[in-house]
Motif scaffolding. Structure first.
Motif, short mmCIF file in Angstrom:
data_model
loop_
_atom_site.label_atom_id
_atom_site.label_comp_id
_atom_site.label_asym_id
_atom_site.label_seq_id
_atom_site.Cartn_x
_atom_site.Cartn_y
_atom_site.Cartn_z
N UNK A 46 8.10 43.85 -59.06
CA UNK A 46 8.21 45.26 -58.41
C UNK A 46 9.58 45.38 -57.96
N UNK A 47 10.59 45.36 -58.54
CA UNK A 47 11.68 45.56 -58.22
C UNK A 47 12.67 45.90 -59.54
N UNK A 48 11.81 46.18 -60.52
CA UNK A 48 12.65 46.65 -61.92
C UNK A 48 13.31 47.91 -61.67
N UNK A 49 14.31 48.29 -62.62
CA UNK A 49 15.04 49.49 -62.74
C UNK A 49 14.07 50.61 -62.72
N UNK A 50 14.43 51.77 -61.92
CA UNK A 50 13.60 52.74 -62.21
C UNK A 50 12.47 52.90 -61.29
N UNK A 51 12.05 51.75 -60.69
CA UNK A 51 10.74 51.52 -59.35
C UNK A 51 11.39 51.92 -58.28
N UNK A 52 11.03 52.90 -57.38
CA UNK A 52 11.12 53.35 -56.20
C UNK A 52 9.99 52.95 -55.27
N UNK A 53 9.61 52.12 -54.62
CA UNK A 53 8.74 52.13 -53.76
C UNK A 53 8.40 52.97 -52.74
N UNK A 54 9.24 53.86 -52.29
CA UNK A 54 9.01 54.99 -51.33
C UNK A 54 8.16 55.97 -52.10
N UNK A 55 8.21 56.02 -53.39
CA UNK A 55 7.24 57.19 -53.90
C UNK A 55 5.85 56.72 -54.27
N UNK A 56 5.53 55.58 -53.86
CA UNK A 56 4.22 54.95 -53.93
C UNK A 56 3.53 55.34 -52.69
N UNK A 57 2.43 56.13 -53.02
CA UNK A 57 1.43 56.64 -51.77
C UNK A 57 1.04 55.25 -50.84
N UNK A 58 0.85 55.61 -49.58
CA UNK A 58 0.48 54.75 -48.71
C UNK A 58 -1.04 54.78 -48.81
N UNK A 59 -1.65 53.70 -49.38
CA UNK A 59 -3.30 53.47 -49.20
C UNK A 59 -3.79 53.19 -47.92
N UNK A 60 -3.30 52.52 -47.13
CA UNK A 60 -3.87 52.13 -45.77
C UNK A 60 -2.72 51.60 -44.85
N UNK A 61 -2.93 51.95 -43.49
CA UNK A 61 -2.33 51.58 -42.41
C UNK A 61 -3.16 50.49 -41.49
N UNK A 62 -2.48 49.48 -41.11
CA UNK A 62 -3.36 48.45 -40.62
C UNK A 62 -3.21 48.64 -38.97
N UNK A 63 -3.71 50.02 -38.43
CA UNK A 63 -3.68 50.07 -36.93
C UNK A 63 -4.86 49.52 -36.37
#
Length: 227
Positions: A1-18
């Protein structure tokens, strides 16, 4: 998941563990952390790895230091931001650490050597207190996290070829599952989930994610044991 062109900040949040409990502040004091790792058996990891690994890479042993700085205002986690030109994990937030070398006696020797090489942290400031379960990264590292308390007063000297910045985040912030965001992403042939724990400080965001966030989540899971 750290390949070139991948920006994790652009992946939507699916859940918060509150919905999960916050660790009480007294559990995060140095004496309580020492006692926990001395007395409570190591639990199975909640997050054992990224899931799979890049094709053609053989597993490589590595170790990281999880440095908990004993500040008067509360324990802080010392993290680094890697430089942008590295082959693996460029620009990511990481613990000091790296691959095991032939002369290293054990994982602690690796973690301490790498911390001194990367950020100039001398071993005299480090008090080892325990380890977390090994974590397997998608880049084929089998990482042993080594948890230590740090006495204040150390002076860091960053290896500018590897480390762009060192900074501290309150342990209480990172041990609050309301700060733990889950993201789901579809990569070629597989669906993956990763965690993030974004930290805002002085107008900047430090996007803590991937293996570093997963190991912090394993620390949260471990500190809940025996309670």
């Amino acid at each position: 998941m750290s390949g070139a062109g991948f920006d994790p900040r652009e992946v939507p949040v699916s859940q918060v563990d509150e919905h999960l409990p916050v660790l009480p502040p007294d559990w995060l004091q140095p004496a309580a952390l020492r006692q926990h790792f001395a007395e409570v058996p190591l639990a199975l990891p909640e997050r054992p790895g990224d899931g799979g690994r890049f094709a053609g890479r053989e597993p490589r042993a590595a170790a990281v230091l999880v440095p908990l700085v004993m500040r008067e205002g509360g324990v802080q986690v010392l993290l680094t931001r890697r430089t942008e030109h590295l082959r693996d994990h460029a620009g990511q937030i990481s613990f000091p650490g790296g691959r095991v070398e032939e002369g290293d006696a054990d994982a602690w020797a690796t973690a301490l050597r790498e911390a001194e090489e990367e950020i100039g942290l001398a071993a005299e400031w480090v008090e080892p207190i325990g380890q977390l379960p090994r974590y397997q990264t998608v880049t084929a590292y089998e990482v042993q996290p080594c948890v230590a308390l740090l006495r204040p007063g150390f002076v860091l000297r960053l290896d500018e070829g590897e480390v762009a910045e060192a900074f501290e985040v309150p342990l209480g912030f990172l041990m609050d599952p309301a700060r733990h965001q889950r993201h789901r992403v579809r990569l070629p042939g597989v669906d993956r989930e990763f965690l993030s724990m974004p930290w805002q400080h002085e107008g900047r965001e430090y996007f803590i994610w991937g293996a570093t966030a997963a190991m912090l989540r394993n620390l949260y899971h471990q500190l809940r044991q025996g309670r």
